[in-house]
Design a protein around this motif. Structure first.
Motif, PDB file in Angstrom:
ATOM      1  N   LEU A   1      58.011 -79.278 -33.073  1.00 34.97           N
ATOM      2  CA  LEU A   1      58.339 -80.657 -32.731  1.00 34.97           C
ATOM      3  C   LEU A   1      57.276 -81.565 -33.328  1.00 34.97           C
ATOM      4  O   LEU A   1      56.066 -81.285 -33.214  1.00 34.97           O
ATOM      5  N   HIS A   2      57.706 -82.653 -33.974  1.00 33.03           N
ATOM      6  CA  HIS A   2      56.796 -83.650 -34.515  1.00 33.03           C
ATOM      7  C   HIS A   2      57.268 -85.038 -34.089  1.00 33.03           C
ATOM      8  O   HIS A   2      58.446 -85.232 -33.768  1.00 33.03           O
ATOM      9  N   ASP A   3      56.350 -86.000 -34.126  1.00 31.48           N
ATOM     10  CA  ASP A   3      56.767 -87.373 -33.889  1.00 31.48           C
ATOM     11  C   ASP A   3      57.258 -87.990 -35.195  1.00 31.48           C
ATOM     12  O   ASP A   3      57.277 -87.332 -36.252  1.00 31.48           O
ATOM     13  N   SER A   4      57.658 -89.249 -35.147  1.00 34.40           N
ATOM     14  CA  SER A   4      58.239 -89.897 -36.325  1.00 34.40           C
ATOM     15  C   SER A   4      57.230 -90.085 -37.452  1.00 34.40           C
ATOM     16  O   SER A   4      57.613 -90.311 -38.597  1.00 34.40           O
ATOM     17  N   ARG A   5      55.943 -89.967 -37.139  1.00 34.70           N
ATOM     18  CA  ARG A   5      54.902 -90.087 -38.166  1.00 34.70           C
ATOM     19  C   ARG A   5      54.435 -88.722 -38.674  1.00 34.70           C
ATOM     20  O   ARG A   5      53.503 -88.643 -39.455  1.00 34.70           O
ATOM     21  N   GLY A   6      55.071 -87.653 -38.195  1.00 35.21           N
ATOM     22  CA  GLY A   6      54.729 -86.318 -38.666  1.00 35.21           C
ATOM     23  C   GLY A   6      53.645 -85.619 -37.879  1.00 35.21           C
ATOM     24  O   GLY A   6      53.242 -84.507 -38.234  1.00 35.21           O
ATOM     25  N   ARG A   7      53.175 -86.231 -36.789  1.00 40.18           N
ATOM     26  CA  ARG A   7      52.133 -85.597 -35.983  1.00 40.18           C
ATOM     27  C   ARG A   7      52.758 -84.539 -35.070  1.00 40.18           C
ATOM     28  O   ARG A   7      53.827 -84.763 -34.503  1.00 40.18           O
ATOM     29  N   PRO A   8      52.094 -83.392 -34.899  1.00 40.82           N
ATOM     30  CA  PRO A   8      52.725 -82.275 -34.173  1.00 40.82           C
ATOM     31  C   PRO A   8      52.643 -82.430 -32.659  1.00 40.82           C
ATOM     32  O   PRO A   8      51.616 -82.793 -32.102  1.00 40.82           O
ATOM     33  N   HIS A   9      53.763 -82.142 -31.993  1.00 36.40           N
ATOM     34  CA  HIS A   9      53.797 -82.042 -30.530  1.00 36.40           C
ATOM     35  C   HIS A   9      53.757 -80.583 -30.074  1.00 36.40           C
ATOM     36  O   HIS A   9      53.144 -80.263 -29.051  1.00 36.40           O
ATOM     37  N   LEU A  10      54.441 -79.710 -30.794  1.00 34.86           N
ATOM     38  CA  LEU A  10      54.591 -78.315 -30.384  1.00 34.86           C
ATOM     39  C   LEU A  10      54.789 -77.460 -31.620  1.00 34.86           C
ATOM     40  O   LEU A  10      55.479 -77.848 -32.560  1.00 34.86           O
ATOM     41  N   ALA A  11      54.162 -76.286 -31.593  1.00 31.99           N
ATOM     42  CA  ALA A  11      54.383 -75.268 -32.642  1.00 31.99           C
ATOM     43  C   ALA A  11      54.787 -73.981 -31.954  1.00 31.99           C
ATOM     44  O   ALA A  11      54.104 -73.516 -31.034  1.00 31.99           O
ATOM     45  N   GLY A  12      55.925 -73.394 -32.375  1.00 33.67           N
ATOM     46  CA  GLY A  12      56.444 -72.225 -31.686  1.00 33.67           C
ATOM     47  C   GLY A  12      56.806 -71.101 -32.619  1.00 33.67           C
ATOM     48  O   GLY A  12      56.971 -71.285 -33.834  1.00 33.67           O
ATOM     49  N   LEU A  13      56.915 -69.909 -32.023  1.00 35.84           N
ATOM     50  CA  LEU A  13      57.294 -68.712 -32.783  1.00 35.84           C
ATOM     51  C   LEU A  13      58.146 -67.824 -31.902  1.00 35.84           C
ATOM     52  O   LEU A  13      57.784 -67.520 -30.753  1.00 35.84           O
ATOM     53  N   LEU A  14      59.284 -67.390 -32.433  1.00 35.80           N
ATOM     54  CA  LEU A  14      60.186 -66.452 -31.767  1.00 35.80           C
ATOM     55  C   LEU A  14      60.049 -65.084 -32.413  1.00 35.80           C
ATOM     56  O   LEU A  14      60.185 -64.957 -33.628  1.00 35.80           O
ATOM     57  N   ARG A  15      59.776 -64.072 -31.582  1.00 29.67           N
ATOM     58  CA  ARG A  15      59.645 -62.711 -32.089  1.00 29.67           C
ATOM     59  C   ARG A  15      60.629 -61.822 -31.341  1.00 29.67           C
ATOM     60  O   ARG A  15      60.728 -61.911 -30.122  1.00 29.67           O
TER      61      ARG A  15
END
Length: 288
Positions: free
Chosen positions: A274-288
């Motif tokens: 998930l990122h905001d409209s300026r490209g800054r990250p809110h969440l980084a995820g990985l599904l295994r």
């Protein structure tokens, strides 16, 4: 609810059912007042809390599904047991001697492992304990583990990482170059009601999510979305891709202010973000 030493046999004290989150939040708020906070332990208490026979309220499940964007089915979303067992973890984190105060704690990561599908007609037993207390550039981190079982078989495990912020000389935010945000797969508008609605279905009534004044007291200009709502909303978008048994891990980055627009991106090799409209990250995820 049963309380027992985690590392040694001992006499257990018990009371029926899950604890009431409201009373625990009041305890945490009083503990934040000068002279009333008690003494924080230097180490983790060697104790675990358990509760047996937690039944699923289908109306509650449906309400949760609607708030987070899941389809309405009898199958529990991977994030729903976190909500069911949340009062128990809250009891652990407000216990005397817990080394990190609940007031102002930051949820920085969450890992959920599902062993098999869980349905609304099953009854769950929960156990919670804390482990891996460790230093961090901005304070200390701890992992709070919640295990869900059915008839003695572990079917679900969640590990939430919390940061207790402390002032440290030389500590500061990393302002290195930020990589370019990936192209958005979907764009979502997150309205202010998300904070209050998720608080209602999750029991997490931290005022930084529901009150402008409460958010400002902790340094936010306006309320922010719950991190576990953000994770659940991402998993709802991935719902048809999730296998019966999997691990989904996320790191919570910048808060999602309410209201705002966020960009969801599905990445190669099981990643999502998930990122905001300026490209800054809110969440980084990985599904295994």
């Amino acid at each position: 609810m049963t309380v027992r030493p985690a590392l040694a046999a001992g006499r257990a004290s018990s009371c029926p059912g899950l604890p009431a989150p409201g009373a625990l939040y009041r305890r945490a708020a009083l503990g934040a007042l000068p002279g009333l906070g008690g003494r924080r332990g230097a180490d983790l208490p060697a104790v675990e809390f358990t509760v047996a026979g937690v039944r699923i309220d289908r109306a509650h499940l449906a309400d949760y599904d609607r708030v987070c964007g899941f389809r309405l089915t009898d199958r529990l979303p991977a994030t729903f047991p976190h909500v069911l067992g949340f009062p128990l973890t809250l009891r652990l984190m407000t216990a005397p001697g817990f080394p990190i105060p609940l007031t102002g704690v930051v949820h920085v990561g969450n890992r959920i492992t599902t062993r098999r599908p869980i349905t609304a007609d099953e009854t769950l037993d929960f156990t919670t304990y804390a482990e891996n207390l460790r230093p961090h550039d901005r304070g200390r981190q701890v992992d709070v583990v919640l295990v869900g079982s059915v008839d003695g078989e572990e079917v679900w495990r969640g590990v939430s990482t919390y940061l207790g912020r402390e002032r440290k000389a030389g500590a500061g935010r990393d302002r290195g170059e930020r990589p370019e945000a990936p192209a958005a797969t979907a764009r979502w508008r997150v309205e202010p009601r998300v904070g209050t609605e998720y608080a209602r279905v999750s029991g997490d009534h931290n005022p930084i999510h529901t009150s402008r004044l409460g958010a400002r007291l902790f340094g936010f200009r306006r309320p922010i979305a719950h991190g576990m709502w953000s994770k659940a909303r991402c998993l709802a978008a991935l719902e048809t891709r999730l296998p019966d048994a999997c691990t989904v891990e996320v790191a919570f980055k910048l808060p999602v202010p309410l209201p705002s627009t966020v960009n969801f991106t599905l990445l190669p090799d099981g990643g999502f973000a998930l990122h905001d409209s300026r490209g800054r990250p809110h969440l980084a995820g990985l599904l295994r």
